[in-house]
Design an enzyme around this catalytic site. Structure first.
Site, PDB file in Angstrom:
ATOM      1  NE  ARG A   1     -23.363 -37.812  43.071  1.00 57.39           N
ATOM      2  CZ  ARG A   1     -24.742 -37.184  43.223  1.00 57.39           C
ATOM      3  NH1 ARG A   1     -24.881 -36.088  43.690  1.00 57.39           N
ATOM      4  NH2 ARG A   1     -25.657 -37.989  43.284  1.00 57.39           N
TER       5      ARG A   1
ATOM      6  CG  HIS B   1     -31.633 -36.469  49.372  1.00 58.18           C
ATOM      7  ND1 HIS B   1     -30.464 -36.052  49.786  1.00 58.18           N
ATOM      8  CD2 HIS B   1     -31.377 -36.894  48.273  1.00 58.18           C
ATOM      9  CE1 HIS B   1     -29.470 -36.150  48.952  1.00 58.18           C
ATOM     10  NE2 HIS B   1     -29.942 -36.631  47.802  1.00 58.18           N
TER      11      HIS B   1
ATOM     12  CB  CYS C   1     -28.740 -31.094  45.335  1.00 58.13           C
ATOM     13  SG  CYS C   1     -28.582 -29.908  44.066  1.00 58.13           S
TER      14      CYS C   1
ATOM     15  CG  HIS D   1     -30.728 -40.619  45.026  1.00 62.63           C
ATOM     16  ND1 HIS D   1     -29.289 -40.620  44.751  1.00 62.63           N
ATOM     17  CD2 HIS D   1     -30.823 -39.249  45.319  1.00 62.63           C
ATOM     18  CE1 HIS D   1     -28.471 -39.761  45.277  1.00 62.63           C
ATOM     19  NE2 HIS D   1     -29.446 -38.947  45.699  1.00 62.63           N
TER      20      HIS D   1
HETATM   21  N1  COA Z   1     -16.294 -30.639  33.910  1.00 64.70           N
HETATM   22  C1  COA Z   1     -15.434 -29.674  34.127  1.00 64.70           C
HETATM   23  N2  COA Z   1     -15.440 -28.243  33.704  1.00 64.70           N
HETATM   24  C2  COA Z   1     -16.665 -28.345  32.899  1.00 64.70           C
HETATM   25  C3  COA Z   1     -17.602 -29.295  32.743  1.00 64.70           C
HETATM   26  C4  COA Z   1     -17.238 -30.265  33.174  1.00 64.70           C
HETATM   27  N3  COA Z   1     -18.176 -31.394  32.987  1.00 64.70           N
HETATM   28  N4  COA Z   1     -18.425 -28.628  31.638  1.00 64.70           N
HETATM   29  C5  COA Z   1     -18.053 -27.249  31.756  1.00 64.70           C
HETATM   30  N5  COA Z   1     -16.928 -26.979  32.437  1.00 64.70           N
HETATM   31  C6  COA Z   1     -16.346 -25.685  32.647  1.00 64.70           C
HETATM   32  C7  COA Z   1     -16.228 -24.850  31.289  1.00 64.70           C
HETATM   33  O1  COA Z   1     -14.941 -25.237  30.747  1.00 64.70           O
HETATM   34  C8  COA Z   1     -16.006 -23.418  32.022  1.00 64.70           C
HETATM   35  O2  COA Z   1     -14.998 -23.024  32.426  1.00 64.70           O
HETATM   36  P1  COA Z   1     -13.967 -21.905  32.414  1.00 64.70           P
HETATM   37  O3  COA Z   1     -15.121 -20.886  33.424  1.00 64.70           O
HETATM   38  O4  COA Z   1     -12.907 -22.162  33.283  1.00 64.70           O
HETATM   39  O5  COA Z   1     -14.213 -21.302  31.012  1.00 64.70           O
HETATM   40  C9  COA Z   1     -17.089 -23.380  33.191  1.00 64.70           C
HETATM   41  O6  COA Z   1     -17.076 -24.846  33.492  1.00 64.70           O
HETATM   42  C10 COA Z   1     -18.265 -23.109  32.734  1.00 64.70           C
HETATM   43  O7  COA Z   1     -18.805 -23.877  31.364  1.00 64.70           O
HETATM   44  P2  COA Z   1     -20.356 -23.652  30.716  1.00 64.70           P
HETATM   45  O8  COA Z   1     -20.156 -24.555  29.587  1.00 64.70           O
HETATM   46  O9  COA Z   1     -20.474 -22.074  30.327  1.00 64.70           O
HETATM   47  O10 COA Z   1     -20.928 -24.218  31.691  1.00 64.70           O
HETATM   48  P3  COA Z   1     -22.161 -23.525  32.649  1.00 64.70           P
HETATM   49  O11 COA Z   1     -21.655 -22.360  33.522  1.00 64.70           O
HETATM   50  O12 COA Z   1     -23.342 -23.196  32.034  1.00 64.70           O
HETATM   51  O13 COA Z   1     -22.163 -24.635  33.823  1.00 64.70           O
HETATM   52  C11 COA Z   1     -21.952 -27.351  34.286  1.00 64.70           C
HETATM   53  C12 COA Z   1     -22.714 -25.949  33.375  1.00 64.70           C
HETATM   54  C13 COA Z   1     -23.053 -28.271  33.837  1.00 64.70           C
HETATM   55  C14 COA Z   1     -20.857 -27.326  33.756  1.00 64.70           C
HETATM   56  C15 COA Z   1     -22.261 -26.638  35.855  1.00 64.70           C
HETATM   57  O14 COA Z   1     -23.474 -26.057  35.996  1.00 64.70           O
HETATM   58  C16 COA Z   1     -22.135 -27.856  36.562  1.00 64.70           C
HETATM   59  O15 COA Z   1     -20.988 -28.530  36.414  1.00 64.70           O
HETATM   60  N6  COA Z   1     -23.114 -28.234  37.374  1.00 64.70           N
HETATM   61  C17 COA Z   1     -23.104 -29.506  38.179  1.00 64.70           C
HETATM   62  C18 COA Z   1     -23.903 -29.485  39.388  1.00 64.70           C
HETATM   63  C19 COA Z   1     -24.009 -30.671  40.117  1.00 64.70           C
HETATM   64  O16 COA Z   1     -22.965 -31.390  40.246  1.00 64.70           O
HETATM   65  N7  COA Z   1     -24.950 -30.749  41.232  1.00 64.70           N
HETATM   66  C20 COA Z   1     -25.169 -31.569  41.818  1.00 64.70           C
HETATM   67  C21 COA Z   1     -25.323 -32.874  41.467  1.00 64.70           C
HETATM   68  S1  COA Z   1     -26.943 -33.405  40.822  1.00 64.70           S
HETATM   69 ZN    ZN Z   2     -28.985 -36.897  46.248  1.00 65.41          ZN
END
Ligand code: COA
Ligand code: ZN
Length: 309
Positions: free
Chosen positions: A14, A208, A239, A206
């Site tokens: 991950r 780094h 990240c 955790h």
């Molecule tokens: N899994 C898959 N897709 C997701 C999702 C999830 N958990 N949550 C939202 N989405 C999709 C929505 O369906 C939308 O898709 P579309 O553009 O095709 O319509 C898109 O993501 C944006 O959705 P929205 O609710 O507006 O989210 P956002 O743009 O505000 O983003 C997160 C929020 C949380 C989904 C996004 O920032 C994210 O995935 N962050 C993860 C960061 C990460 O992993 N960091 C490292 C680890 S700490």
């Molecule tokens: Zn980390």
């Protein structure tokens, strides 16, 4: 009594792969996780259920979960930022949901586009879903020891977030040093305070190694009672939403140190090193791990000819 002195959760699949620019195939991810399952881990962070636009490298999380060979006694965990991710992780049969938010409001917004309050609103729903499904729940506080945008976070802020996670009924807490800003004094002081709230069996650190203090921070946390640590094979990780982020502490380096200190990890160090040595070919670049290059502390070399004569 536990058979090990410290528990190491492998997070390369991950945290390690989320920042890799090269696509690692689902087959290769499954191979990596299946190999970890044979090396003595009791916890493996398999993937994250996040937006594929945010983290394209992990867009195959559901496929990975469906194809790995699960071994009894191993908790296969998934990172989730919101309810949608939690529902997908439950559908994929994850054993544990690892919720993540940041002590720093700025990093939370950059990482998951939510305020801390929004994150906790969504965690309340996730907690309900996890309880109904009977899976474990972990709460991570990212940027615990510092944020690349805001600087140090107050210990009171972190402790407040830990309490809020505990109020939701989490089974574990992870304090994450997202961009390697922690130092050993700060770690010892905060870990001591958090261990007044939860037992060591429920607290993970955790770290780094961004500034070379990763293993020093492990020792500082261990000395005040922490027993669970995240690390990534080869020292991969970082990240994508934190400028300057780089590798997790390196699994085989932590294990080598632990074994030198007489601490049991239950892990097969020789196999870890062998697996780590396959990473440069898989990823197309060198990795930060040191023991995979230097060998174990007591892997001795043949004596020079001069000495033998
Ligand atoms: N899994 C898959 N897709 C997701 C999702 C999830 N958990 N949550 C939202 N989405 C999709 C929505 O369906 C939308 O898709 P579309 O553009 O095709 O319509 C898109 O993501 C944006 O959705 P929205 O609710 O507006 O989210 P956002 O743009 O505000 O983003 C997160 C929020 C949380 C989904 C996004 O920032 C994210 O995935 N962050 C993860 C960061 C990460 O992993 N960091 C490292 C680890 S700490
Ligand atoms: Zn980390």
């Amino acid at each position: 009594m536990s058979a090990v002195d410290i528990i190491i959760q492998e997070v390369a699949p991950r945290d390690g792969l989320q920042i890799e620019p090269t696509w690692v195939s689902t087959d290769d991810k499954v191979r990596l996780i299946d190999a970890f399952s044979t090396m003595g881990f009791t916890r493996i962070e398999v993937s994250s259920f996040v937006s594929p636009k945010a983290v394209p490298a992990l867009r195959d999380a559901a496929d990975v979960f469906s194809r790995i060979r699960r071994m009894p006694g191993i908790i296969y965990t998934a990172l989730v930022p919101n309810l949608r991710g939690a529902e997908n992780a439950l559908a994929a049969d994850a054993d544990e949901l690892n919720m993540v938010m940041s002590a720093s409001e700025t990093h939370n917004m950059a990482n998951v586009r939510m305020t801390g309050a929004d994150s906790f609103r969504s965690f309340a729903e996730i907690a309900k879903a996890a309880k109904t499904a009977g899976v474990l729940l972990n709460g991570t506080v990212a940027t615990t020891f510092g944020c690349p945008f805001e600087g140090r976070q107050s210990p009171e802020r972190v402790i407040d977030l830990v309490r809020r996670y505990l109020d939701l009924g989490v089974d574990g807490i992870t304090l994450a040093d997202t961009t390697g800003m922690a130092n050993p004094k700060q770690v010892a002081s905060l870990v001591e305070r958090v261990l007044a709230l939860i037992p060591a069996s429920g607290l993970s650190l955790h770290f780094h190694n961004t500034r070379g203090l990763g293993l020093a921070n492990v020792i500082a946390a261990y000395d005040v009672g922490a027993r669970r640590f995240d690390s990534a094979l080869g020292g991969l990780g970082g990240c994508p939403f934190a400028p300057g982020a780089s590798g997790n502490i390196c699994t085989e380096d932590v294990v080598n140190m632990a074994h030198d200190l007489g601490l049991k990890t239950g892990l097969d160090l020789a196999s870890l090193i062998a697996l780590s040595r396959t990473l440069p070919a898989l990823l197309g670049h060198d990795v930060p791990g040191q023991v995979m290059k230097a060998g174990r502390t007591l892997d001795l070399h043949p004596k020079p000819v001069l000495v033998r004569a």
